[in-house]
Design an enzyme around this catalytic site. Structure first.
Site, mmCIF file in Angstrom:
data_model
loop_
_atom_site.group_PDB
_atom_site.id
_atom_site.type_symbol
_atom_site.label_atom_id
_atom_site.label_comp_id
_atom_site.label_asym_id
_atom_site.label_seq_id
_atom_site.Cartn_x
_atom_site.Cartn_y
_atom_site.Cartn_z
ATOM 1 N N HIS A 25 -24.458 -20.671 -9.512
ATOM 2 C CA HIS A 25 -24.008 -21.814 -8.695
ATOM 3 C C HIS A 25 -22.723 -22.401 -9.284
ATOM 4 O O HIS A 25 -21.786 -22.728 -8.555
ATOM 5 C CB HIS A 25 -25.067 -22.918 -8.685
ATOM 6 C CG HIS A 25 -26.347 -22.575 -7.987
ATOM 7 N ND1 HIS A 25 -27.581 -22.742 -8.566
ATOM 8 C CD2 HIS A 25 -26.600 -22.086 -6.746
ATOM 9 C CE1 HIS A 25 -28.526 -22.377 -7.726
ATOM 10 N NE2 HIS A 25 -27.960 -21.969 -6.606
ATOM 11 N N SER A 53 -32.439 -19.454 -8.917
ATOM 12 C CA SER A 53 -33.205 -20.555 -9.513
ATOM 13 C C SER A 53 -34.662 -20.146 -9.700
ATOM 14 O O SER A 53 -35.303 -20.524 -10.687
ATOM 15 C CB SER A 53 -33.137 -21.794 -8.611
ATOM 16 O OG SER A 53 -31.814 -22.228 -8.467
ATOM 17 N N ARG A 112 -24.902 -13.175 -2.765
ATOM 18 C CA ARG A 112 -25.129 -12.320 -3.935
ATOM 19 C C ARG A 112 -25.232 -10.849 -3.546
ATOM 20 O O ARG A 112 -24.696 -9.974 -4.190
ATOM 21 C CB ARG A 112 -26.436 -12.723 -4.642
ATOM 22 C CG ARG A 112 -26.347 -14.008 -5.407
ATOM 23 C CD ARG A 112 -27.694 -14.469 -5.843
ATOM 24 N NE ARG A 112 -28.557 -14.675 -4.687
ATOM 25 C CZ ARG A 112 -29.712 -15.293 -4.702
ATOM 26 N NH1 ARG A 112 -30.194 -15.746 -5.836
ATOM 27 N NH2 ARG A 112 -30.421 -15.449 -3.606
ATOM 28 N N LYS A 171 -40.837 -29.898 0.872
ATOM 29 C CA LYS A 171 -40.959 -28.982 -0.266
ATOM 30 C C LYS A 171 -41.245 -29.779 -1.539
ATOM 31 O O LYS A 171 -40.911 -30.955 -1.621
ATOM 32 C CB LYS A 171 -39.658 -28.199 -0.466
ATOM 33 C CG LYS A 171 -39.518 -27.010 0.465
ATOM 34 C CD LYS A 171 -38.377 -26.138 -0.006
ATOM 35 C CE LYS A 171 -38.172 -24.961 0.926
ATOM 36 N NZ LYS A 171 -36.929 -24.257 0.602
HETATM 37 O O1 PNS Z 1 -30.178 -23.192 -2.134
HETATM 38 P P1 PNS Z 1 -30.821 -22.839 -0.824
HETATM 39 O O2 PNS Z 1 -32.292 -23.205 -0.829
HETATM 40 O O3 PNS Z 1 -30.581 -21.408 -0.420
HETATM 41 O O4 PNS Z 1 -30.090 -23.777 0.264
HETATM 42 C C1 PNS Z 1 -30.515 -23.762 1.601
HETATM 43 C C2 PNS Z 1 -29.905 -24.944 2.376
HETATM 44 C C3 PNS Z 1 -30.196 -26.265 1.687
HETATM 45 C C4 PNS Z 1 -28.401 -24.773 2.465
HETATM 46 C C5 PNS Z 1 -30.507 -24.895 3.802
HETATM 47 O O5 PNS Z 1 -31.882 -24.813 3.729
HETATM 48 C C6 PNS Z 1 -30.120 -26.124 4.624
HETATM 49 O O6 PNS Z 1 -28.991 -26.271 5.017
HETATM 50 N N1 PNS Z 1 -31.126 -26.987 4.863
HETATM 51 C C7 PNS Z 1 -30.960 -28.218 5.601
HETATM 52 C C8 PNS Z 1 -31.459 -28.011 7.046
HETATM 53 C C9 PNS Z 1 -30.416 -27.253 7.808
HETATM 54 O O7 PNS Z 1 -29.321 -27.731 8.010
HETATM 55 N N2 PNS Z 1 -30.728 -26.005 8.203
HETATM 56 C C10 PNS Z 1 -29.743 -25.136 8.801
HETATM 57 C C11 PNS Z 1 -30.034 -24.855 10.224
HETATM 58 S S1 PNS Z 1 -31.119 -23.502 10.315
#
Ligand code: PNS
Length: 163
Positions: free
Chosen positions: A17, A128, A90, A41
């Site tokens: 990150h 993570s 990745r 979560k």
């Molecule tokens: O680090 P991650 O868990 O891969 O991040 C995922 C994240 C936080 C970018 C994604 O889950 C997110 O944007 N969540 C907020 C809800 C949302 O906007 N979803 C996208 C539409 S499907």
């Protein structure tokens, strides 16, 4: 001002990150790291802990801000006055999920674009989840995360074992 948001769970922030944050900071005037506070979560670290760890490891980068957010990423991006979402890619296994998310975000917010940075090779395996797994066995974390994050992980798992 060219402003981007790098949203994620960052539970916890890894060297992978950090690599994306640094590289994004070279491309934009300001990058806001958005830490998702998802009430559905149960992360290992609270949103406040995650924000503080990222603030600590990016303190030498003047154009990085760190905030937590709830709800949709695109709403947070607009609230920040940003135009771009940054995500790290990745491997091909990330692609389908990222594509779906980027397309959904684009339908909801055509004014916001997603830009992908390919993870540097040395971090291509890192997540993570695997870092938490390693930490749970008390193994050395220095190759995966910054010292402040390694300390926080050690404390978290020490406390858990004692409970
Ligand atoms: O680090 P991650 O868990 O891969 O991040 C995922 C994240 C936080 C970018 C994604 O889950 C997110 O944007 N969540 C907020 C809800 C949302 O906007 N979803 C996208 C539409 S499907």
């Amino acid at each position: 001002m060219r402003r981007a948001v790098y949203p994620g769970s960052f539970d916890p922030v890894t060297n992978g990150h950090l690599d994306i944050i640094k590289r994004a900071s070279e491309q934009f005037d300001e990058v806001i790291v958005g830490v998702l506070n998802n009430s559905k979560k149960t992360p290992l670290f609270s949103a406040e802990e995650r924000v503080n760890m990222i603030k600590c490891i990016t303190s030498d980068l003047p154009n990085i801000r760190v905030r937590s957010f709830e709800g949709l990423s695109v709403n947070f991006v607009r609230e920040c006055g940003a135009q771009v979402i940054i995500r790290g890619l990745r491997a091909i296994t990330d692609f389908e999920y990222e594509l779906q998310m980027a397309q959904t975000n684009r339908v909801m917010a055509p004014d916001v674009d997603t830009m992908f940075l390919i993870t540097s090779l040395e971090y291509a395996y890192l997540s993570s989840t695997t870092v938490k797994e390693v930490a749970s066995f008390g193994e050395d974390l220095d190759k995966f995360v910054q010292p402040v994050v390694a300390d926080a992980l050690r404390n978290k798992f020490r406390t858990r074992i004692m409970q």
